[in-house]
Design a protein around this motif. Sequence first.
Motif, short mmCIF file in Angstrom:
data_model
loop_
_atom_site.label_atom_id
_atom_site.label_comp_id
_atom_site.label_asym_id
_atom_site.label_seq_id
_atom_site.Cartn_x
_atom_site.Cartn_y
_atom_site.Cartn_z
N THR A 29 0.74 -1.00 0.17
CA THR A 29 0.13 -0.54 0.06
C THR A 29 0.94 1.14 0.06
O THR A 29 0.18 2.21 -0.01
CB THR A 29 -1.09 -0.21 1.18
N TYR A 67 1.88 -2.41 -5.98
CA TYR A 67 1.86 -1.29 -5.42
C TYR A 67 -0.45 -1.81 -5.33
O TYR A 67 -0.22 -1.66 -6.47
CB TYR A 67 1.76 0.33 -5.43
N GLU A 68 -0.89 -1.35 -4.31
CA GLU A 68 -2.04 -1.83 -4.60
C GLU A 68 -2.91 -0.70 -4.01
O GLU A 68 -2.92 -0.31 -3.29
CB GLU A 68 -2.75 -3.52 -4.08
N ALA A 69 -3.66 0.08 -5.39
CA ALA A 69 -3.84 1.04 -4.33
C ALA A 69 -5.59 0.96 -4.48
O ALA A 69 -5.89 1.85 -3.38
CB ALA A 69 -4.14 1.94 -5.87
#
Length: 140
Positions: A29, A67-69
């Motif tokens: 994150t 990265y996971e938005a």
Amino acid sequence: MKFGEIDPGSWPELQPYLDTCLLPMSGLTGEESPWEAADKAARTGEWLSPLEQAFRGRTVTMPAYHYEAGGKEHASRVNRIIDAWKKQGFRYVVVVSGQPLELADELNADLFIRPNLDDEEPEAQAITKALADLWRKPRD
């Protein structure tokens, strides 16, 4: 195989055999400390490793998506990548993560390899069976 092991000259002869693309997703994150980020990336590797070892001649591990938005925009971005790989000739795209992925329902991947709970450990036999079962299913 990993993406870096394939050169342009060998790709045409390998492509018919390498029909499955593995997409590692670390699920970061940006709020993690350096050691937490390293742990998440390593955990994804633990879930990925059984597939890479068992199916080296049939899968290509692509660069990790770290990265996971979250949200529809993020899912749309990942789906564009999945769609592009399928247009390049991969029959299957498998998302692999060491964390439960909230956006999994939004993605167009053919299979998700991931824990259902944060502390679930990878079981190599179950992981490889899931992919082998995908290959056995009739395609639409």
